[in-house]
Motif scaffolding. Structure first.
Motif, PDB file in Angstrom:
ATOM      1  N   SER A   1       3.786  -0.596  -6.669  1.00 38.67           N
ATOM      2  CA  SER A   1       3.421  -0.900  -8.069  1.00 38.67           C
ATOM      3  C   SER A   1       3.270   0.386  -8.877  1.00 38.67           C
ATOM      4  CB  SER A   1       2.118  -1.699  -8.125  1.00 38.67           C
ATOM      5  OG  SER A   1       2.281  -2.910  -7.444  1.00 38.67           O
TER       6      SER A   1
ATOM      7  N   MET B   1      -3.292  -1.427 -13.819  1.00 41.71           N
ATOM      8  CA  MET B   1      -2.607  -0.131 -13.960  1.00 41.71           C
ATOM      9  C   MET B   1      -2.208   0.159 -15.402  1.00 41.71           C
ATOM     10  SD  MET B   1      -0.206   0.221 -10.645  1.00 41.71           S
ATOM     11  CE  MET B   1      -0.894   0.467  -9.022  1.00 41.71           C
TER      12      MET B   1
ATOM     13  N   GLY C   1       0.782  -1.242   0.000  1.00 38.26           N
ATOM     14  CA  GLY C   1       0.000   0.000   0.000  1.00 38.26           C
ATOM     15  C   GLY C   1       0.809   1.284   0.000  1.00 38.26           C
TER      16      GLY C   1
HETATM   17  P1  ADP Z   1       1.518  -1.117  -3.396  1.00 38.70           P
HETATM   18  O1  ADP Z   1       2.019  -1.688  -4.699  1.00 38.70           O
HETATM   19  O2  ADP Z   1       2.606  -0.654  -2.497  1.00 38.70           O
HETATM   20  O3  ADP Z   1       0.561  -2.033  -2.683  1.00 38.70           O
HETATM   21  P2  ADP Z   1      -0.018   0.671  -5.077  1.00 38.70           P
HETATM   22  O4  ADP Z   1       1.011   1.125  -6.046  1.00 38.70           O
HETATM   23  O5  ADP Z   1      -0.993  -0.373  -5.526  1.00 38.70           O
HETATM   24  O6  ADP Z   1       0.665   0.208  -3.715  1.00 38.70           O
HETATM   25  O7  ADP Z   1      -0.784   1.997  -4.579  1.00 38.70           O
HETATM   26  C1  ADP Z   1      -1.875   1.950  -3.673  1.00 38.70           C
HETATM   27  C2  ADP Z   1      -2.895   3.011  -4.069  1.00 38.70           C
HETATM   28  O8  ADP Z   1      -2.345   4.307  -3.851  1.00 38.70           O
HETATM   29  C3  ADP Z   1      -3.302   2.972  -5.537  1.00 38.70           C
HETATM   30  O9  ADP Z   1      -4.659   3.243  -5.641  1.00 38.70           O
HETATM   31  C4  ADP Z   1      -2.481   4.074  -6.179  1.00 38.70           C
HETATM   32  O10 ADP Z   1      -3.116   4.622  -7.334  1.00 38.70           O
HETATM   33  C5  ADP Z   1      -2.423   5.095  -5.054  1.00 38.70           C
HETATM   34  N1  ADP Z   1      -1.201   5.931  -5.101  1.00 38.70           N
HETATM   35  C6  ADP Z   1       0.079   5.500  -5.074  1.00 38.70           C
HETATM   36  N2  ADP Z   1       0.935   6.532  -5.128  1.00 38.70           N
HETATM   37  C7  ADP Z   1       0.180   7.658  -5.177  1.00 38.70           C
HETATM   38  C8  ADP Z   1       0.496   9.069  -5.256  1.00 38.70           C
HETATM   39  N3  ADP Z   1       1.746   9.507  -5.264  1.00 38.70           N
HETATM   40  N4  ADP Z   1      -0.569   9.944  -5.283  1.00 38.70           N
HETATM   41  C9  ADP Z   1      -1.841   9.481  -5.256  1.00 38.70           C
HETATM   42  N5  ADP Z   1      -2.188   8.187  -5.195  1.00 38.70           N
HETATM   43  C10 ADP Z   1      -1.198   7.272  -5.160  1.00 38.70           C
END
Ligand code: ADP
Length: 369
Positions: free
Chosen positions: A111, A143, A107
């Motif tokens: 990714s 994505m 989170g």
């Molecule tokens: P992880 O891979 O660490 O579990 P994700 O890349 O899936 O996390 O991101 C979690 C959520 O946060 C997604 O909905 C993503 O679009 C959102 N998100 C990530 N980085 C940002 C950012 N810099 N600004 C706004 N939303 C973000």
């Protein structure tokens, strides 16, 4: 004094790559020097198409060549990537750099960072692939707005899917539907990951980016034993709660001797649309602390921008969909710094070829005291 190829070469041997800090001539970055009166033509091969310091290198080369008396300098740019260590039994020998994107916990935007870095490298002219190795929560298909099943090819390999010119593979492509749970035992997970690296037809790539599952030591350990990676990027947020996990993942990488390319601090701040002020919603300094612990650079701070999520949900990473937004620029800066750091680490590992003609007097044996 007429300009000569030798004089140009000698002048260029004093120009250093600004990051690697070794002469361009020694790094094999200069080729095809030709002199025609007071016009000099030569080729310069950058170590990555995503080189952030091309402007500086260009100026330094022109100044050096002109110091020999040349009036006109024609530069032909090329790219000759510095490779990771590729052994005879390497599972993907055409891949010059393998970059792991990791985080201590889920989170934090791992990714999101992996996909946007990949697209930024592609847009800079690099050949890239993205392997969604987050077997527990494959999010790359969403994505990047890709679905479908990769097919086998006559070489007995899997042809990756492609989007925006990036080669893609994800466990998500092989699932019945995106709501089906997959239960992975550790060895199965590692086996599948290695198969994805080995049995997918990646071909020739400058960078293969691996989006790893968060915090799993066994995956990192297996990777470190089976394939020489260029290094890892660790994604964190400034929040303290995230930090304990992220320290663990840094120390794990150190233990298995995977080089740390750097730290990316995601969701660092929010620029309010009304007051234009920077708000550090989750505190500040987290990325810097982790970078100090990792003894690696803080590659950048990515702001919170709702457009990041909106574009990801629409299947086009923000770097591709809205490259002019400040958040897209932040991702681009991180990608360039990361590419540069790959070259630095690759160059550091490959010792410069110097021939000892001293007859032995320059040789020193390490003495334990
Ligand atoms: P992880 O891979 O660490 O579990 P994700 O890349 O899936 O996390 O991101 C979690 C959520 O946060 C997604 O909905 C993503 O679009 C959102 N998100 C990530 N980085 C940002 C950012 N810099 N600004 C706004 N939303 C973000």
């Amino acid at each position: 004094m007429p300009v000569t190829v030798e004089a140009v070469h000698a002048a260029l041997s004093k120009v250093h790559d600004p990051e690697i800090k070794r002469p361009l001539t020694e790094l094999g970055m200069v080729r095809d020097i030709a002199v025609d009166g007071d016009t000099v033509s030569l080729g310069v091969d950058l170590t990555t198409a995503a080189c952030p310091l091309k402007g500086k290198i260009e100026q330094d080369v022109i100044d050096a060549v002109k110091s020999t008396g040349a009036k006109t300098v024609n530069l032909d740019w090329g790219v000759k990537a510095m490779k990771r260590q590729i052994t005879e039994d390497d599972p993907c020998p055409g891949v010059q750099n393998i970059v792991l994107v990791t985080s201590g916990k889920g989170g934090v935007g791992k990714s999101t960072v992996a996909t946007n870095l990949t697209l930024a490298l592609k847009r800079a002219g690099c050949r890239v692939g993205l392997l969604d190795a987050d077997m527990y929560g494959p999010s790359i298909p969403t994505m990047l707005g890709v679905s479908g099943r990769p097919a086998g090819n006559p070489n007995g390999k899997i042809t990756p899917l492609e989007r925006f010119g990036v080669k893609l593979m994800s466990i998500g492509f092989l699932l019945e539907d995106d709501k089906t749970a997959v239960i992975w035992r550790g060895p199965m997970l590692q086996g599948a990951l290695l198969q994805f690296i080995k049995d997918v037809e990646w071909g020739d790539l400058d960078y293969l980016i691996l989006d790893l599952p968060p915090g799993t030591g066994d995956v990192v350990l297996t990777l470190s034993q089976r394939v020489r990676t260029t290094g890892a990027v660790v994604v964190t947020t400034p929040q303290d709660v995230a930090l304990a996990d992220v320290y663990k993942s840094v120390s794990m990488l150190k233990k298995v001797e995977i080089p740390l390319l750097g730290i990316v601090e995601n969701e660092s701040y929010f620029i309010c649309g009304n007051c234009d002020e920077r708000h550090e919603l989750f505190g500040s300094g987290g990325g810097e602390k982790v970078a100090a612990f990792a003894e690696a650079p803080l590659l950048g701070q990515i702001p919170i921008d709702p457009k990041v999520r909106e574009w990801a949900d629409a299947g086009t990473p923000v770097v591709q969909a809205a490259p002019d937004l400040p958040v897209a620029q932040a991702f681009r800066d991180v990608a360039e710094k990361m590419a540069d750091r790959c070259s630095v680490l690759n160059a550091r590992r490959a010792p410069s070829l110097t021939i000892d003609r001293s007859g032995g007097t320059n040789r020193h044996l390490p003495i334990a005291r």
